[in-house]
Design a protein around this motif. Structure first.
Motif, PDB file in Angstrom:
ATOM      1  N   TRP A 288       0.859  -1.181   0.000  1.00 52.94           N
ATOM      2  CA  TRP A 288       0.000   0.000   0.000  1.00 52.94           C
ATOM      3  C   TRP A 288       0.898   1.235   0.000  1.00 52.94           C
ATOM      4  O   TRP A 288       1.786   1.375   0.847  1.00 52.94           O
ATOM      5  N   HIS A 289       0.633   2.133  -0.939  1.00 56.37           N
ATOM      6  CA  HIS A 289       1.353   3.395  -1.036  1.00 56.37           C
ATOM      7  C   HIS A 289       0.332   4.512  -0.807  1.00 56.37           C
ATOM      8  O   HIS A 289      -0.605   4.671  -1.599  1.00 56.37           O
ATOM      9  N   ALA A 290       0.484   5.253   0.259  1.00 60.68           N
ATOM     10  CA  ALA A 290      -0.509   6.276   0.613  1.00 60.68           C
ATOM     11  C   ALA A 290       0.188   7.595   0.878  1.00 60.68           C
ATOM     12  O   ALA A 290       1.234   7.646   1.544  1.00 60.68           O
ATOM     13  N   SER A 291      -0.389   8.655   0.368  1.00 61.16           N
ATOM     14  CA  SER A 291       0.234   9.966   0.543  1.00 61.16           C
ATOM     15  C   SER A 291      -0.831  11.050   0.610  1.00 61.16           C
ATOM     16  O   SER A 291      -1.980  10.851   0.214  1.00 61.16           O
ATOM     17  N   GLU A 316       7.703  -2.827   8.183  1.00 60.68           N
ATOM     18  CA  GLU A 316       8.260  -3.740   7.191  1.00 60.68           C
ATOM     19  C   GLU A 316       8.128  -3.218   5.764  1.00 60.68           C
ATOM     20  O   GLU A 316       8.528  -3.899   4.812  1.00 60.68           O
ATOM     21  N   GLY A 317       7.566  -2.035   5.590  1.00 60.10           N
ATOM     22  CA  GLY A 317       7.472  -1.439   4.265  1.00 60.10           C
ATOM     23  C   GLY A 317       6.342  -1.972   3.404  1.00 60.10           C
ATOM     24  O   GLY A 317       6.297  -1.701   2.200  1.00 60.10           O
ATOM     25  N   LEU A 318       5.400  -2.692   4.009  1.00 53.86           N
ATOM     26  CA  LEU A 318       4.228  -3.161   3.254  1.00 53.86           C
ATOM     27  C   LEU A 318       3.206  -2.040   3.108  1.00 53.86           C
ATOM     28  O   LEU A 318       2.374  -2.067   2.202  1.00 53.86           O
ATOM     29  N   VAL A 319       3.241  -1.080   4.015  1.00 53.80           N
ATOM     30  CA  VAL A 319       2.413   0.123   3.934  1.00 53.80           C
ATOM     31  C   VAL A 319       3.354   1.310   4.038  1.00 53.80           C
ATOM     32  O   VAL A 319       4.112   1.422   5.005  1.00 53.80           O
ATOM     33  N   ILE A 320       3.324   2.165   3.039  1.00 53.00           N
ATOM     34  CA  ILE A 320       4.249   3.291   2.976  1.00 53.00           C
ATOM     35  C   ILE A 320       3.452   4.593   2.928  1.00 53.00           C
ATOM     36  O   ILE A 320       2.688   4.834   1.987  1.00 53.00           O
ATOM     37  N   PHE A 321       3.592   5.400   3.965  1.00 53.53           N
ATOM     38  CA  PHE A 321       2.952   6.714   4.006  1.00 53.53           C
ATOM     39  C   PHE A 321       4.002   7.780   3.681  1.00 53.53           C
ATOM     40  O   PHE A 321       5.155   7.693   4.123  1.00 53.53           O
ATOM     41  N   SER A 322       3.598   8.805   2.935  1.00 43.58           N
ATOM     42  CA  SER A 322       4.517   9.881   2.624  1.00 43.58           C
ATOM     43  C   SER A 322       3.745  11.170   2.378  1.00 43.58           C
ATOM     44  O   SER A 322       2.566  11.141   2.012  1.00 43.58           O
ATOM     45  N   GLN A 323       4.426  12.289   2.592  1.00 41.55           N
ATOM     46  CA  GLN A 323       3.839  13.592   2.283  1.00 41.55           C
ATOM     47  C   GLN A 323       4.201  13.927   0.842  1.00 41.55           C
ATOM     48  O   GLN A 323       5.352  14.131   0.502  1.00 41.55           O
TER      49      GLN A 323
END
Length: 433
Positions: A288-291, A316-323
């Motif tokens: 999941w990539h969420a921003s 573990e990097g399975l869900v990645i949140f970023s601005q």
């Protein structure tokens, strides 16, 4: 206290073994999905209606559904249904229900009533008559009445009156079931959790969703993640996290409730969730990539994800949140699914642009449509919006449009395949892909 004899009612053990007429509410547009979900937990004789589902279930089945339903708002057991043509008849019918066999004199309660076309002068007055009927029932039994609590009742009773009939339910949920227990901060214009779960269910059941689920890993993207509701609800399904894992229910205050049954529900839910997390961490079958453009919302999403029990997936990097600005988000894989509830109103102006909201919206989504066309070829976008003309806004043609309601707001979940190839430049005044 008086020692008046109590009217005979259904014994607790008998109630546990009975089959009840039940009703579950849900966001409009999710009725068929709710039926499929509750049938998996034992619901029978289901009859969908706008905004809900009538069905039959035992006490255990109904309470398990309340604990596990991702789509329902409330679930109630029917305690009265009868012909009714006046406020006075309604009062007598409500008073005759064996309320003392459902909850204690020491419990606080609340009543809610919907008018489905009944000829009453005041719904509030009829609702007060329902409250009086319950109180008077206890007074006849004990010479005392239970207290009413509007804000934090132990027991809730809800019902409806139509031109010729009245029906009452004992509420099993308490607080609405979209309140999962993990959210502290909602952010601006939050999406309710049961509606978010419905959106994920539609996507997962779509042809594109089923095809992507076969890939390892399957990539999902939300470029307008807000406080993370869509991400967390999808993770809850993928990892079998029970919606009721971290909250209390009104059914725990009813006389028929057995604490051993509650412990069984909790242990089963913990076991399923632990197994689901272990599977996700071992085979890493999704990313999941969420921003979001707003830093505070991204941090809120991270915190919510951690409170919901998915901190390990983030670590573990399975869900990645970023601005990130959505216009700068690049596809993390050749194929994947975008699932998002795009912003509106103040959220559109997150950069602080001093322009009217409508103008800010048009600017953003004209530009975002170009990003989807030129950078996300091979992906499928599922966008949930109250903009029913999003085709014109994005200059992209949806393949499907699932009608749904966000409260009273008519919305659509637009499925937009982003075909491989080169899109022709937009001509002035035209709408070509």
């Amino acid at each position: 206290m008086s020692t008046l004899s109590i009217k005979p009612g259904k014994p607790v053990n008998s109630t546990r073994q009975s089959t009840f007429e039940c009703f579950a509410s849900c966001p409009r547009g999710l009725e068929a999905l709710l039926q499929t979900e509750l049938e998996q937990w034992g619901a029978s004789n289901c009859k969908p209606v706008p905004g809900g589902l009538h069905f039959q279930a035992s006490w255990r089945q109904a309470t398990r559904m309340t604990y596990w339903s991702r789509l329902a708002g409330r679930i109630g057991l029917q305690v009265m249904k009868a012909p009714c043509d006046s406020d006075e008849t309604f009062y007598k019918l409500a008073k005759a229900v064996d309320w003392h066999n459902w909850f204690k004199l020491s419990h606080t309660f609340r009543v809610d009533l919907n008018n489905l076309g009944a000829d009453v002068n005041s719904l509030r007055f009829t609702q007060l008559r329902l409250k009086d009927a319950i109180c008077d029932h206890f007074i006849e039994q004990f010479d005392e009445r239970p207290n009413v609590s509007v804000e934090n009742p132990d027991v809730r009773v809800f019902g409806a009156i139509s031109p010729n009939e009245a029906v009452l339910y004992v509420d099993l949920a308490g607080e609405n079931l979209f309140k999962r227990g993990w959210r502290e901060d909602k952010g601006v214009a939050p999406l309710k959790e049961n509606l978010a779960a419905g959106l994920w269910t539609i996507v997962a059941n779509s042809q594109a969703g089923k095809a992507l689920a076969e890939e390892r890993p399957a990539h999902y993207l939300d470029p307008f993640c807000g406080s993370g509701t869509l991400v967390i609800e999808s993770l809850s399904t993928l990892c079998q996290r029970a919606p009721g894992l971290e909250r209390r229910f009104a059914f725990e205050n009813l006389k028929v409730y057995d604490p051993a049954w509650g412990e069984e529900l909790q242990q089963d839910a913990n076991k399923r969730f632990n197994a689901g997390l272990d599977r996700a961490l071992s085979d890493k079958h999704f990313r999941w990539h969420a921003s979001d453009i707003t830093e505070a919302l991204v941090q809120m999403a991270v915190d919510n994800c951690d409170r919901a029990g998915f901190g390990e997936l983030v670590d573990e990097g399975l869900v990645i949140f970023s601005q990130r600005d959505a216009l700068t988000v690049a596809p993390p894989a050749p194929t994947g699914i975008i699932l998002s509830n795009p912003p509106y109103g103040e959220r559109v102006r997150a950069k602080g642009a001093d322009v009217p909201e409508d103008e800010a919206y048009q600017r953003l989504f004209k530009a975002y449509g170009d990003v989807l066309k030129h950078q996300f070829s091979g992906w499928t976008a599922f966008l949930f919006s109250g903009d029913l003309e999003i085709k014109k806004t994005l200059n992209l043609s949806p393949k499907r449009k699932a009608p749904l309601y966000n409260g009273a707001i008519e919305c659509r979940l637009f499925e937009i395949p982003l075909t491989r190839g080169i899109y022709r430049p937009r001509a002035e005044g035209s709408a070509v892909e």
